[in-house]
Design a protein around this motif. Structure first.
Motif, mmCIF file in Angstrom:
data_model
loop_
_atom_site.group_PDB
_atom_site.id
_atom_site.type_symbol
_atom_site.label_atom_id
_atom_site.label_comp_id
_atom_site.label_asym_id
_atom_site.label_seq_id
_atom_site.Cartn_x
_atom_site.Cartn_y
_atom_site.Cartn_z
ATOM 1 N N PHE A 292 0.838 -1.202 0.000
ATOM 2 C CA PHE A 292 0.000 0.000 0.000
ATOM 3 C C PHE A 292 0.874 1.253 0.000
ATOM 4 N N PHE A 293 1.871 1.281 0.844
ATOM 5 C CA PHE A 293 2.792 2.423 0.911
ATOM 6 C C PHE A 293 3.498 2.632 -0.425
ATOM 7 N N LEU B 267 -4.882 -6.413 -7.386
ATOM 8 C CA LEU B 267 -3.943 -6.585 -8.500
ATOM 9 C C LEU B 267 -3.208 -5.297 -8.844
ATOM 10 N N THR B 268 -3.907 -4.178 -8.883
ATOM 11 C CA THR B 268 -3.271 -2.932 -9.323
ATOM 12 C C THR B 268 -2.254 -2.406 -8.315
ATOM 13 N N PHE B 269 -2.519 -2.541 -7.025
ATOM 14 C CA PHE B 269 -1.586 -2.004 -6.042
ATOM 15 C C PHE B 269 -0.247 -2.736 -6.041
ATOM 16 N N PRO B 270 -0.214 -4.079 -6.107
ATOM 17 C CA PRO B 270 1.098 -4.726 -6.252
ATOM 18 C C PRO B 270 1.833 -4.325 -7.528
ATOM 19 N N ILE B 271 1.089 -4.090 -8.625
ATOM 20 C CA ILE B 271 1.737 -3.627 -9.856
ATOM 21 C C ILE B 271 2.389 -2.267 -9.616
ATOM 22 N N LEU B 272 1.615 -1.340 -9.070
ATOM 23 C CA LEU B 272 2.132 0.004 -8.806
ATOM 24 C C LEU B 272 3.320 -0.051 -7.840
ATOM 25 N N ALA B 273 3.222 -0.907 -6.839
ATOM 26 C CA ALA B 273 4.301 -1.012 -5.858
ATOM 27 C C ALA B 273 5.594 -1.461 -6.515
ATOM 28 N N MET B 274 5.508 -2.454 -7.374
ATOM 29 C CA MET B 274 6.718 -2.960 -8.038
ATOM 30 C C MET B 274 7.269 -1.933 -9.029
ATOM 31 N N LEU B 275 6.395 -1.182 -9.686
ATOM 32 C CA LEU B 275 6.866 -0.130 -10.589
ATOM 33 C C LEU B 275 7.605 0.949 -9.810
ATOM 34 N N ALA B 276 7.135 1.246 -8.598
ATOM 35 C CA ALA B 276 7.799 2.260 -7.778
ATOM 36 C C ALA B 276 9.215 1.822 -7.424
#
Length: 847
Positions: free
Chosen positions: A349-350, A412-421
């Motif tokens: 989430f962070f 699904l979208t939050f783990p994607i965004l987290a890994m992109l960060a």
């Protein structure tokens, strides 16, 4: 990407995924046990008649008689042999020899891992994101619930996105091939609600990628990608055509379809699909959204506090601990029951919030957009304006209940965004030094909220709602206590629940602090990338594993037994099973929740059942008529016990309950230990009526059914007036209707009457697929008594047959077979084209 990362990392990742899932489900994998799955037991009850018939006759009946008076079997158990993708899922389990549900969790991890590689995430880092997605708390809660088709549908979401991203980002043929195959399997998993949410994601991602290509003036690439993906979507649909056609036509007549009634008390809140009230029974409150970051911010699961979190009782006064721990649930949110939250992970989430500030790829905004929309739609009646808009104007949205399920998108979208960060931090730490304030902002927005819930949960949450307080006061004062005693219980319950919230918020705060601290150290001190990757993967994995174990434990497993059956016949069941005289009679079981019970359907033809898509007319008849008549029988049963001749009292009552009798309900179970009433007024397998009353509307018809003697009179909607023109009812006391055979999809009768008459059959009317004939010649039939089949029969002796042969199934199977071959050709051709193009590119001299 170096050679080690290219080949070794994926191999290590898959091995690690297998190890984690195997040990997470240790009793299942290593101890030979099985998971107790409630819905699977229900399904075995629902499908028993179909499975037995299929085994005996080696064909699909497509209709079942063991629930709700009869219904299409499309959403219970139908095999589609022409869909050649069906063996694929079985092959995965056969090859890996890993039992379900480990297979679905493992597929989630592998699919997400591959998606990360397409998005240029370091293969070692991608391990963390894959574990986070595979072990989301929602995925784990689905295991004991038995929502297997939902788990499979979720497991194909990442591969579908992978194909779409490949198509838009340079490998159009491989992307098209993967999209076609993954989407076909997604649809084949047969959980259309998850597929619908996936399609919502694809709309946002497709828009984002088209905008990106358009801005870059890559018009040719944009058109080519869209064209290939359009073909892929069509091909994905074709092998599933039988199921989709049947589901589409059946849905119009189920509780998901429109109602003809205007007398429903909730009519003001109805749509052409489900009512908003019904669909939003399982929705998140706005505050409950924080469970994405703090799993127990609403107390956790609907288990007793003492079982769910014994440590929460340490601050409770000892004299109250047993009562608070054993009689009150940990969960205090708005839904009536929950097995657990949609927790995506504190660190995930962070990092997802951080991604909004630092990720360069503009796809982040489209991922953020669909995430925000999903969160707001999950609020249901807490954000009614948006919910009503989607129910009324977005096609298909009003067909689904439990609106909080849309949070699978965020899973699904939050783990994607987290890994992109983390990817962008690793690839450009120098830029991050300039954006260090964004790190502080993301930390403040997440850890700051955790800190508030940690330090002062009672100030921001209502851990004991007014309704629950009133129940406590009523219970305590009713047992001789005073108001001070009652408020003491309320106060101690608040202490326990606040302890749960505070402890979990502290935990999430610590995890976010560790992750943010490692990123800060990586930026400031130029730490090796491996240190950052290792820390993120370890913390994320530990977070998800330990939280996931809250929602499945040793109590969810049981020993596997040979020749095991899901339901054991009761004494009452065995008594009824002795009756072989009439294979069409039905059973009403009032010893259970009739309308939420699959056990009766395992042994008998039940008027009740358990199904999420029952026919709307039987549901409406139950709400308007049957429920009241069942209540009358129950009251009579209780009163009769105090009389000298209880059976005569009950039989006198049953004689006046026309709706019960018209379904040929011969037996009523009121006690499993042999408490069975034989209904002497059941109308039988078919009967001539003395009178037919034409009414102008569905409202008038359903009202009349509750008043007439269905054995002698039938009520018919005016739409069938033409079939009854010129008919004059005459009474023939010697007229007979004899049942010759009764199979799920074939029924035969012999009738004899001196006059032309109307016969009512105690079989559910369904306008599609049933073909009737009299002496081998096609015959018309109509809906009578709101739910049953009626037929005008000439005088004399005749043989009447009914056969269920839905054209959609057979035409769909032809399309499915062709589509299966086409998709295989497309997938093989797409892979071949990708290999050829990449080989040509590798042979071109460097610029």
């Amino acid at each position: 990407m170096n050679t080690v990362s290219k080949y070794v990392a994926p191999a290590v990742a898959i091995l690690l995924f297998v190890m984690i899932t195997a040990f997470f489900f240790k009793p299942l994998v290593f101890e030979g046990k099985r998971v107790k799955q409630g819905d699977i037991e229900h399904h075995e009850g629902m499908a028993k008649e179909i499975v037995d018939f299929r085994t005996k006759y080696n064909r699909e009946p497509l209709w079942q008689n063991n629930m709700f008076g009869g219904m299409p079997a499309y959403q219970t158990s139908v095999l589609y042999p022409s869909n050649l993708l069906n063996p694929f899922q079985k092959a995965i389990s056969a090859v890996t020899r890993i039992p379900f549900p480990v297979t679905a969790v493992l597929m989630c991890m592998i699919g997400f891992y591959c998606l990360m590689l397409v998005l240029k995430v370091d293969p070692w880092l991608a391990i963390g994101g894959a574990i986070a997605f595979g072990l989301t708390s929602y995925m784990i809660t689905l295991v004991p619930a038995g929502h297997n088709s939902k788990m499979y549908a979720i497991s194909y979401m990442a591969p579908v996105l992978m194909g779409v991203f490949l198509a838009y980002r340079g490998r159009v043929w491989m992307g098209g091939a993967l999209t076609a195959l993954a989407l076909a399997l997604e649809i084949n998993s047969n959980h259309l609600q998850i597929t619908y949410y996936l399609l919502m994601m694809l709309v946002f991602i497709g828009l984002g990628e088209n905008v990106r290509l358009y801005v870059a003036k890559k018009y040719k690439d944009m058109l080519k990608s869209n064209g290939i993906l359009a073909v892929a979507v069509v091909l994905a649909i074709l092998p599933n055509m039988s199921n989709l056609l049947l589901t589409s036509e059946y849905g119009k007549y189920t509780t998901r379809g429109p109602s003809e009634l205007t007398i429903d008390k909730d009519q003001h809140n109805k749509t052409e699909g489900l009512s908003i009230d019904y669909a939003t029974q399982w929705c998140y409150s706005i505050a409950e959204t924080y469970t994405l970051m703090i799993p127990d911010v609403m107390g956790g699961a609907s288990q007793a506090i003492g079982d769910y979190d014994p440590d929460a009782l340490k601050k409770v006064d000892p004299q109250y601990q047993d009562v608070i721990g054993g009689n009150f649930a940990a969960y205090f949110g708005d839904v009536s029951f929950t097995s657990g939250p949609y927790y995506v992970g504190a660190i995930i989430f962070f990092l997802a919030i951080l991604a909004f500030f630092i990720v360069e790829d503009k796809i982040k905004w489209w991922l953020a957009g669909i995430s925000g929309l999903a969160i707001m739609l999950s609020w249901g009646d807490h954000f009614l304006g948006l919910t009503e808009f989607f129910f009324n104007y977005v096609p298909g949205y009003n067909k689904f209940r439990a609106v909080s399920m849309i949070l699978v998108i965020v899973n699904l979208t939050f783990p994607i965004l987290a890994m992109l960060a983390v990817r962008d931090i690793m690839n450009n730490p120098g830029l991050m030094k300039k954006k260090i304030n964004q790190l502080y902002i993301a930390f403040g927005l997440t850890a700051g909220i955790c800190l508030i819930f940690w330090m002062m949960p009672g100030a921001v949450l209502e851990t004991v709602k007014v309704a629950e307080q009133n129940q406590i006061i009523s219970a305590v004062t009713g047992q001789g206590g005073n108001m001070d005693n009652a408020y003491a219980y309320v106060a101690q319950l608040e202490i326990a629940r606040e302890a749960i919230v505070s402890s979990d918020a502290r935990r999430s705060f610590g995890l976010i602090l560790l992750a943010a601290g490692m990123i800060w150290a990586f930026i400031r001190w130029n730490l090796p990338k491996g240190v950052l990757i290792g820390t993120v993967v370890f913390l994320v994995s530990a977070d998800m594993i330990f939280v996931g174990q809250r929602y499945i434990d040793k109590d969810n497993y049981e020993k596997t037994k040979k020749h095991e059956v899901p339901y054991k016949a009761s004494a009452a069941d065995n008594m009824i099973l002795q009756d072989k005289s009439d294979p069409s009679f039905r059973v009403l079981n009032i010893a259970v929740n009739t309308w939420q019970d699959a056990s009766t359907a395992y042994f008998h033809k039940s008027i009740g059942g358990y199904h999420g898509a029952k026919l709307k007319r039987i549901q409406e008849l139950y709400e308007q008529v049957l429920e009241k008549q069942i209540g009358v029988v129950q009251a009579s049963l209780q009163g009769a016990m105090n009389t000298s001749n209880p059976d005569s009292v009950i039989q006198a009552t049953l004689a006046t309950q026309g709706a019960i009798n018209m379904f040929n309900i011969k037996y009523i179970i009121y006690n499993p230990q042999g408490g069975v009433i034989t209904n002497q007024s059941a109308n039988g397998p078919g009967w001539f009526v003395d009178k037919v009353t034409i009414v102008p509307s569905a409202d008038a018809e359903i009202v009349a059914v509750g008043k007439i003697n269905t054995r002698t009179e039938a009520v018919v909607d005016a739409r069938y007036q033409e079939q009854l023109n010129g008919f004059v009812a005459k009474t023939d006391t010697n007229a007979t209707v004899k049942l010759l055979s009764h199979e799920p999809d074939k029924i035969a009768y012999e009738t004899n009457s001196s006059f032309e008459g109307v016969i009512i059959f105690p079989e559910i009317y369904y306008p599609l697929g049933w073909n009737a004939s009299i002496d081998g010649k096609p015959a018309e039939y109509f809906c009578a008594d709101y739910t049953l089949r009626g037929m005008r029969v000439p005088a004399g002796k005749h043989t009447i047959t009914w056969e269920f042969h839905p054209d959609s199934y057979y035409s769909g199977e032809k399309v499915a077979l062709i589509g299966s071959f086409l998709i295989f050709i497309f997938v093989i051709g797409g892979i071949a084209m990708d290999v050829i193009i990449r080989r040509k590119q590798s042979q071109q001299p460097a610029a």
